[in-house]
Design a protein around this motif. Structure first.
Motif, mmCIF file in Angstrom:
data_model
loop_
_atom_site.group_PDB
_atom_site.id
_atom_site.type_symbol
_atom_site.label_atom_id
_atom_site.label_comp_id
_atom_site.label_asym_id
_atom_site.label_seq_id
_atom_site.Cartn_x
_atom_site.Cartn_y
_atom_site.Cartn_z
ATOM 1 N N LYS A 1 -11.415 -6.013 -11.353
ATOM 2 C CA LYS A 1 -12.007 -7.168 -10.691
ATOM 3 C C LYS A 1 -13.180 -7.713 -11.489
ATOM 4 O O LYS A 1 -13.975 -6.959 -12.046
ATOM 5 N N THR B 1 -8.683 -7.631 -6.788
ATOM 6 C CA THR B 1 -9.752 -8.039 -5.881
ATOM 7 C C THR B 1 -9.627 -7.399 -4.507
ATOM 8 O O THR B 1 -10.567 -7.417 -3.722
ATOM 9 N N TRP B 2 -8.458 -6.850 -4.184
ATOM 10 C CA TRP B 2 -8.163 -6.354 -2.850
ATOM 11 C C TRP B 2 -8.694 -4.928 -2.652
ATOM 12 O O TRP B 2 -9.057 -4.230 -3.606
ATOM 13 N N ASP B 3 -8.701 -4.492 -1.392
ATOM 14 C CA ASP B 3 -9.090 -3.112 -1.062
ATOM 15 C C ASP B 3 -7.861 -2.218 -1.153
ATOM 16 O O ASP B 3 -6.803 -2.546 -0.628
ATOM 17 N N SER B 4 -8.009 -1.083 -1.821
ATOM 18 C CA SER B 4 -6.892 -0.141 -1.949
ATOM 19 C C SER B 4 -7.184 1.145 -1.188
ATOM 20 O O SER B 4 -8.344 1.532 -1.004
ATOM 21 N N HIS B 5 -6.111 1.794 -0.733
ATOM 22 C CA HIS B 5 -6.214 3.075 -0.042
ATOM 23 C C HIS B 5 -5.379 4.092 -0.809
ATOM 24 O O HIS B 5 -4.166 3.950 -0.917
ATOM 25 N N GLY C 1 -9.112 -7.304 2.479
ATOM 26 C CA GLY C 1 -10.256 -7.644 1.648
ATOM 27 C C GLY C 1 -10.016 -9.002 0.998
ATOM 28 O O GLY C 1 -9.395 -9.891 1.568
ATOM 29 N N GLN D 1 0.840 -1.196 0.000
ATOM 30 C CA GLN D 1 0.000 0.000 0.000
ATOM 31 C C GLN D 1 0.875 1.247 0.000
ATOM 32 O O GLN D 1 1.744 1.413 0.864
#
Length: 518
Positions: free
Chosen positions: A458, A434-438, A356, A283
Motif C-alpha cells: 500500500k 489497500t484492504w484489510d486482510s485476515h 477497509g 479471504q
C-alpha cells in the motif's frame, strides 16, 4: 533622485496594485495550474517530478484552448465546502476495431491542465480563460446490437424494503437485456408479509422500467432465509423458458457491471453439461471455514444440466440439510451429495469479503464480472460508478495514465502520484494492497494471495498518492458527467478539489441498455 518618501509611496502603490489584481483574479475564478496544487507541496519537501518510462500512446494535442463559459449551477446540489479548486475536461471516445482493453493505457496529454478557484455564491456562469479541446480516447469497438440475455435466469431472496433499495442498481445491468429475474419476497424480521397487491404493483413498476421481473412468495409460509435462498434453484428451473441455459442465485446486493461480459464468460461452457460456476471468498479464512464453494454474493451459476439434477433431488437435499447451513452452503451440499460436479472458479466474480479501503480492488484495472456488499462497504454507488459504460462500453474501472503523474480508474478515482512513483516503475499489473486482510494460522496464504494476486504494498495517501474519489455521476445532454472529489486536509486551510469529466461518443449515441430514462 526621488525623495525617499516618494520612493516608499511608489513601492506601496505597486504592492497594493498587485494585491488587488490577485484578489480580482480569485473573485473572477481565474485559473491556476492543477498540477501546481500538488507540486507546491512537494517543492517544500525538496522533491521533484520525474518523467514516466515505457511506451506512450499519443492522444489529442494539448493547446491552451480559447476562452469559454461554463454553467456550474448544478454544483449547488453537491455538499461542497467553499472555496474549492475546480477543473473540468471533455472526453470524446472513438471506438476502434484495433483497440483492446489494456490493464493501463498511457496517454501523453495532461488530463486537467488548469484549475479554477470557486468562492461561495459563485456566479453560476463561470468564465474560463483557457478551455482545451476535448481529449480523444480510442476504445474497443462497441457492439451495435442490443445484448441478448434471454439464456439467463436470475434469482434473489429478499424483502420488499431491500428490493426497493436495490432496484436502481438492478436496473443498471438487467434493463432491456431480455434476462429474467425471479424475486422471492419474504417477510421482514419486523412487520407482516407483503400483500399480493403490493407485490403486483412493484412487479409492474419494474417491468415498466424494462426489467423482466417476477415477484413470488416463499414456497413455504414459514421458512428461514437460507431455505428460501436454496429454493431459488427450484423456482427458476420450474419457471424456465425454452431459451434458459443458466440459472444464477445471487444476493440483493450483487451487482453485475456488464451483462455482455457475463455472457462472454459463459460462452466457454456448455450448459448441456453439469457446471457449477462461481468464486470462492477473497479471504482465505472464509474458504478454510466454509470450503471450496461458490459464495452467493459473487453469483452462483448453474448450467441447465446441473439445475435439472438439483431440481430432481431438491426434496432429498432439503430433508438432509443441516438447519444451520447457509444458502450457498446448501447448494454446495446438494451438489456434492448427489453429483460428481466440482466448482469451476471464475476469479473475476467477486464475493467482496474484504473490508477497509477497497481502492486496491477498484483501481486494479481488472474488469469485475460481479461485485457484492456495495451496501455495506462505505456505500459504494456502483450504479453511478458504472454509468459511463453507456458511453464507452466495457470501460468500467478501465485505467488511463495521463502524462507522468496521473491515473484515471474510470468510475472510481483519479490518482496523482507526485513522488515519482510512476517514473520509478510502479508495477500497475499488481493490485495495491489497500484492504484489510485476515491471516489463517499455519497457512502459507497471507490472506488474499489466492484471489487478489499479484499485489503490491500500500502507498501512503497524501504523499505517495493523492486520490480524488467519484462523488457523483449523471447524464447531461447526451454525455455522462463524472465528478471526482478530494477533501482538503481537516484542520488546515487546504481547499477541497473537484475534478469533472464529460464523456461523449464521437457520434453522440448512447448504449442500447442505457438507464438514463429511469
Amino acid at each position: 533622485m526621488l525623495p525617499r518618501r516618494s520612493v516608499i509611496i511608489f513601492v506601496c502603490l505597486v504592492l497594493l496594485s498587485a494585491l488587488g489584481l490577485t484578489l480580482h483574479r480569485i473573485e473572477q475564478g481565474k485559473p491556476g495550474y492543477l498540477g501546481d496544487l500538488v507540486k507546491s507541496k512537494l517543492k517544500n519537501k525538496g522533491q521533484e517530478q520525474q518523467k514516466s518510462k515505457g511506451a506512450v500512446k499519443p492522444g489529442s494535442e494539448q493547446p491552451q484552448g480559447e476562452r469559454c463559459s461554463r454553467n456550474i449551477e448544478w454544483l449547488a446540489s453537491l455538499d461542497l465546502t467553499y472555496p474549492i479548486h475546480y477543473a473540468e475536461r471533455d472526453i470524446v471516445v472513438r471506438p476502434s476495431p484495433n483497440e483492446k482493453r489494456q490493464s493501463l493505457t498511457k496517454v501523453d496529454d495532461t488530463l486537467f491542465p488548469q484549475a479554477t478557484v470557486l468562492l461561495p455564491n459563485q456566479n453560476p456562469l463561470l468564465d474560463l480563460d483557457h478551455c482545451p479541446p476535448p481529449l480523444v480516447l480510442e476504445i474497443p469497438d462497441i457492439p451495435t446490437t442490443p445484448v441478448d440475455g434471454s439464456p439467463m435466469h436470475f434469482g434473489i431472496a429478499t424483502t420488499m424494503q431491500r428490493l426497493e433499495e436495490s432496484t436502481p442498481y438492478i436496473a443498471r445491468w438487467l434493463k432491456n437485456t431480455g434476462a429474467k429475474l425471479f424475486v422471492v419476497v419474504s417477510k421482514p424480521e419486523q412487520g407482516g408479509s407483503p400483500t399480493a397487491p403490493e407485490m403486483a404493483m412493484k412487479q409492474a413498476k419494474m417491468r415498466k422500467q424494462g426489467m423482466d421481473v417476477t415477484l413470488l412468495p416463499p414456497m413455504k409460509e414459514e421458512e428461514q432465509y437460507t431455505e428460501t435462498y436454496f429454493s431459488l434453484a427450484k423456482i427458476m428451473y420450474t419457471h424456465r423458458t425454452e431459451e434458459a441455459s443458466w440459472f444464477v442465485l445471487m444476493d440483493d446486493d450483487t451487482f453485475f457491471p456488464s451483462m455482455r461480459a457475463l455472457l462472454a464468460m459463459l460462452e466457454k461452457y456448455d450448459p448441456a453439461r453439469e457446471y457449477w460456476i462461481g468464486a470462492v471468498s477473497e479471504q482465505w479464512w472464509s474458504v478454510a471455514r466454509y470450503g471450496m464453494m461458490a459464495f452467493g454474493g459473487a453469483g452462483i451459476f448453474l448450467s441447465r444440466a446441473l439445475a435439472a439434477v438439483i431440481d430432481e433431488f431438491y426434496d432429498v437435499c432439503t430433508t438432509e440439510m443441516h438447519p444451520a447451513a447457509g444458502g450457498d452452503e446448501r447448494v454446495m451440499r446438494c451438489i456434492y451429495g448427489h453429483t460428481e460436479t466440482k466448482l469451476t472458479n471464475e476469479p473475476n466474480l467477486h464475493q467482496m469479503d474484504i473490508f477497509g479501503d477497497l481502492s486496491g480492488v477498484y483501481e486494479s484495472g481488472r474488469l469485475p464480472l460481479s461485485l457484492h456488499h456495495w451496501k455495506g462497504n462505505a456505500g459504494y454507488q456502483v450504479d453511478l460508478m458504472s454509468l459511463v459504460t453507456d458511453i464507452c462500453g466495457e470501460c468500467f474501472l478501465q485505467r488511463w495514465q495521463f502524462g507522468d503523474d496521473t491515473v484515471l480508474s474510470n468510475g472510481y478515482s483519479i490518482a496523482v502520484y507526485p513522488e515519482g512513483e510512476l517514473a520509478n516503475d510502479l508495477d500497475f499489473s499488481k493490485a495495491e494492497e489497500t484492504w484489510d486482510s485476515h491471516t489463517v494460522d499455519e497457512s502459507v496464504n497471507p490472506g488474499t494471495a489466492h484471489s487478489m494476486s499479484p499485489s503490491r504494498p500500500k502507498l501512503a495517501l497524501g504523499t505517495q498518492k493523492i486520490q480524488y474519489r467519484l462523488l457523483e455521476s449523471a447524464f447531461v445532454d447526451g454525455a455522462v458527467r463524472q465528478s471526482y472529489l478530494r477533501k482538503g486536509k481537516e484542520g488546515s486551510d487546504e481547499a477541497d478539489t473537484l475534478l469533472v469529466l464529460y464523456w461523449r461518443k464521437e457520434d453522440g449515441s448512447v448504449s442500447h441498455n442505457s438507464t438514463q430514462s429511469t
